[in-house]
Design a protein around this motif. Structure first.
Motif, PDB file in Angstrom:
ATOM      1  N   ILE A 164      16.093  90.364 -14.697  1.00 17.59           N
ATOM      2  CA  ILE A 164      17.356  90.746 -15.242  1.00 17.59           C
ATOM      3  C   ILE A 164      18.119  91.230 -13.966  1.00 17.59           C
ATOM      4  O   ILE A 164      19.238  90.975 -13.937  1.00 17.59           O
ATOM      5  N   GLU A 165      17.480  92.138 -13.091  1.00 17.51           N
ATOM      6  CA  GLU A 165      18.394  92.793 -12.093  1.00 17.51           C
ATOM      7  C   GLU A 165      19.207  91.745 -11.185  1.00 17.51           C
ATOM      8  O   GLU A 165      20.288  91.820 -10.785  1.00 17.51           O
ATOM      9  N   GLN A 166      18.503  90.583 -10.832  1.00 17.08           N
ATOM     10  CA  GLN A 166      18.999  89.611 -10.014  1.00 17.08           C
ATOM     11  C   GLN A 166      20.295  88.875 -10.588  1.00 17.08           C
ATOM     12  O   GLN A 166      21.426  88.442 -10.085  1.00 17.08           O
ATOM     13  N   ARG A 167      20.176  88.806 -11.886  1.00 18.92           N
ATOM     14  CA  ARG A 167      21.062  88.185 -12.873  1.00 18.92           C
ATOM     15  C   ARG A 167      22.335  89.022 -12.730  1.00 18.92           C
ATOM     16  O   ARG A 167      23.484  88.713 -12.539  1.00 18.92           O
ATOM     17  N   LEU A 168      22.054  90.414 -13.156  1.00 16.23           N
ATOM     18  CA  LEU A 168      23.305  91.194 -12.884  1.00 16.23           C
ATOM     19  C   LEU A 168      23.701  91.325 -11.615  1.00 16.23           C
ATOM     20  O   LEU A 168      25.027  91.652 -11.560  1.00 16.23           O
ATOM     21  N   GLU A 169      23.236  91.408 -10.603  1.00 13.63           N
ATOM     22  CA  GLU A 169      23.721  91.487  -9.294  1.00 13.63           C
ATOM     23  C   GLU A 169      24.453  90.325  -8.885  1.00 13.63           C
ATOM     24  O   GLU A 169      25.111  90.336  -7.668  1.00 13.63           O
ATOM     25  N   GLU A 192      31.271  94.353 -18.491  1.00 17.26           N
ATOM     26  CA  GLU A 192      30.915  94.197 -19.982  1.00 17.26           C
ATOM     27  C   GLU A 192      30.389  92.792 -20.437  1.00 17.26           C
ATOM     28  O   GLU A 192      29.456  92.639 -20.933  1.00 17.26           O
ATOM     29  N   MET A 193      31.474  92.179 -20.067  1.00 14.85           N
ATOM     30  CA  MET A 193      31.549  90.460 -20.497  1.00 14.85           C
ATOM     31  C   MET A 193      30.250  90.185 -19.789  1.00 14.85           C
ATOM     32  O   MET A 193      29.441  89.269 -20.163  1.00 14.85           O
ATOM     33  N   TRP A 194      30.002  90.387 -18.542  1.00 13.83           N
ATOM     34  CA  TRP A 194      28.709  89.673 -17.663  1.00 13.83           C
ATOM     35  C   TRP A 194      27.457  90.129 -18.506  1.00 13.83           C
ATOM     36  O   TRP A 194      26.620  89.384 -18.497  1.00 13.83           O
ATOM     37  N   ILE A 234      24.679  87.630 -20.237  1.00 12.48           N
ATOM     38  CA  ILE A 234      23.346  87.679 -19.701  1.00 12.48           C
ATOM     39  C   ILE A 234      22.446  88.036 -21.027  1.00 12.48           C
ATOM     40  O   ILE A 234      21.533  87.203 -21.061  1.00 12.48           O
ATOM     41  N   ASN A 235      22.964  88.721 -21.974  1.00 13.74           N
ATOM     42  CA  ASN A 235      21.985  89.258 -23.019  1.00 13.74           C
ATOM     43  C   ASN A 235      21.984  87.951 -24.009  1.00 13.74           C
ATOM     44  O   ASN A 235      20.947  87.887 -24.699  1.00 13.74           O
ATOM     45  N   ASP A 236      23.196  87.058 -24.169  1.00 12.36           N
ATOM     46  CA  ASP A 236      23.050  85.999 -24.774  1.00 12.36           C
ATOM     47  C   ASP A 236      22.060  85.038 -24.465  1.00 12.36           C
ATOM     48  O   ASP A 236      21.529  84.045 -25.255  1.00 12.36           O
ATOM     49  N   THR A 237      21.398  84.965 -23.279  1.00  9.04           N
ATOM     50  CA  THR A 237      20.540  84.198 -22.900  1.00  9.04           C
ATOM     51  C   THR A 237      18.906  84.664 -23.060  1.00  9.04           C
ATOM     52  O   THR A 237      18.134  83.846 -22.734  1.00  9.04           O
ATOM     53  N   LEU A 238      18.876  85.857 -23.342  1.00  7.68           N
ATOM     54  CA  LEU A 238      17.572  86.568 -23.085  1.00  7.68           C
ATOM     55  C   LEU A 238      17.102  86.741 -24.655  1.00  7.68           C
ATOM     56  O   LEU A 238      17.874  87.054 -25.561  1.00  7.68           O
ATOM     57  N   PRO A 239      15.703  86.728 -24.670  1.00 10.92           N
ATOM     58  CA  PRO A 239      14.981  86.981 -25.906  1.00 10.92           C
ATOM     59  C   PRO A 239      15.417  88.408 -26.444  1.00 10.92           C
ATOM     60  O   PRO A 239      15.715  89.243 -25.661  1.00 10.92           O
TER      61      PRO A 239
END
Length: 481
Positions: free
Chosen positions: A390-395, A436-438, A442-447
């Protein structure tokens, strides 16, 4: 050059001597570009070998305390080829526990590290100390190679203490030669590394560059972007966090515009975000990513032509990989000898537990890394989360420098939250909206169990700058938020 019969560092030095008058190293000194040939470098190493042999016989373990510079390379090879053990330190921090450091016999230091050298001597008054000398002033004498010199590198310290790993010359020679056999990925080139010289991955890529006859330009400091830009390298080596920062600062309308002369980006030390990886490849850069650890410098390699995701890599030829209880094990000639002192590296019939989570495809011989076992967050519902994913996708967001995922208990239920360190000291409304959009994207793709329930923007980066992300993460995992 034949590499199949190389066994030690002296074999490497003899091999690169065929490049003779070609430039091996360059650096800026008082606005003048200095260069040293492969032949001159070999002579300087032999001079240090002679000097080391003149030191008392009871000197076995030598601390090399220095930032990366030309003399560092000379002393590093000279100490090891004289049969001594070299302990690598870019910096000495009194607040950090260096397991077994004060058992060393001698500290050789760059003149800028004089205070740190004195701090070490205060802890061990019987330890000798001397500065790195300009080798031009030393008498050049023939020196014979002495076998047995080893390299001691401290781990990053994410498990509370820095562990000193003993690596043999054969560990490095195997790693570099097998990499060359598998991937002759860049020809003679102009090479710059942004990695610190006490990092195992930097040693591997630097030896790779030496063996193929590249010129290595040594930066005055590791983040000297302007100097690098002026030098115009073909190949650069940097950690993923630095790549993220560089991409975020140089992306315009989805297109990258930096260091146009660069053909190859070499990276390692952590996983590169897949979005960043694909963006670089689409912009015409070749990516060579190494997977390994201090205890085993190279385990697998991923080149951009392979089509593998950024967290994947093909196992190094001659090594073996297996996965037990979700953790990656490796058996290889690159695996270290042991830890220095009373600690012991745990090996089961030659298998080293990397403590990385992942899986291995035996058919394709590709290994995929998911995260660190010790960082794994175990939720009360039984799910395991690798926060690095998750951290890598946020960064990958241009406004996020570092993200740290942690577990938070609310009304006896576990949720995931994030501390986000922005790239700018203060963010405007538009930048905060993009973050916030980012996060939502990411949340939209996570379980459900992996979704980020909330985050805090942390503008005070002193804590991050002082501790570094790895230490910060260790504290979060150990103590909770």
């Amino acid at each position: 050059m034949r590499i199949d019969n190389m066994q030690n560092f002296y074999d490497i030095l003899k091999g690169i001597s065929e490049y003779s008058k070609a430039s091996a190293f360059s650096w800026n000194e008082k606005d003048t570009l200095k260069k040293v040939s492969f032949e001159h470098f070999f002579d300087d190493v032999k001079t240090v070998m002679t000097m080391m042999k003149g030191i008392r016989d009871n000197v076995e373990n030598v601390i090399l305390l220095s930032q990366k510079n030309y003399l560092w390379f000379v002393y590093f090879f000279g100490i090891v080829c004289a049969g001594k053990n070299v302990i690598l330190l870019c910096n000495y921090d009194k607040a950090v526990e260096y397991n077994n450091l004060f058992q060393a016999d001698l500290v050789i230091y760059d003149e800028k590290k004089g205070k740190q050298a004195k701090d070490i001597q205060k802890e061990c008054p019987n330890m000798q100390a001397c500065t790195m000398l300009e080798t031009e002033f030393l008498t050049r004498k023939p020196a014979d190679f002495v076998a047995g010199g080893r390299i001691i590198i401290y781990t990053s310290g994410t498990s509370c203490e820095k562990k000193p790993v003993i690596l043999s010359q054969e560990n490095f020679v195997y790693s570099v030669s097998k990499t060359l056999e598998e991937f002759s990925y860049w020809e003679k080139s102009r090479f710059v590394s942004f990695l610190p010289c006490d990092h195992v991955f930097d040693l591997v890529v630097s030896m790779y560059a030496l063996l193929i006859g590249s010129e290595q330009h040594i930066l005055k400091r590791l983040n000297a972007w302007n100097e690098c830009n002026d030098y115009k390298p073909d190949v650069v080596a940097m950690v993923p966090l630095m790549i993220n920062e560089l991409v975020s600062a140089n992306v315009q309308n989805g297109t990258l515009s930096f260091f146009k002369e660069i053909k190859v980006i070499v990276t390692g030390g952590a996983a590169l975000d897949n979005t960043i990886h694909n963006m670089l490849v689409d912009s015409g850069y070749k990516i060579l990513q190494g997977y390994g650890c201090t205890e085993c410098p190279i385990i697998a390699i991923n080149c951009s032509e392979s089509g593998l995701p950024a967290n994947g890599g093909k196992r190094l030829r001659g090594s073996a990989i297996k996965v037990v209880d979700g953790q990656i094990y490796v058996k290889s000639q690159a695996v270290c000898m042991d830890y220095w002192g009373t600690l012991q590296v745990k090996k089961e019939e030659g298998w080293l537990n990397t403590q990385d989570l992942g899986y291995y495809d035996e058919k394709s011989e590709n290994v995929y890394i998911m995260g660190r076992a010790k960082n794994c967050i175990v939720l009360s519902n039984g799910y395991n989360v690798c926060p690095e994913q998750i951290e890598q996708r946020l960064e990958a967001c241009k406004y996020i420098k570092v993200a740290v995922i942690y577990q938070k208990k609310i009304k006896n239920k576990d949720f995931l939250y994030a501390d986000i360190y922005p790239t700018c000291p203060l963010l405007g409304g538009q930048e905060r909206a993009e973050i916030e959009m980012w996060v939502q994207k990411i949340n939209d793709t996570l379980p459900i169990y992996m979704k980020i329930q909330g985050y805090i923007l942390k503008y005070d980066t002193c804590e991050l700058n002082n501790m570094g992300k790895k230490t910060l993460v260790m504290r979060y995992r150990k103590n909770g938020k």
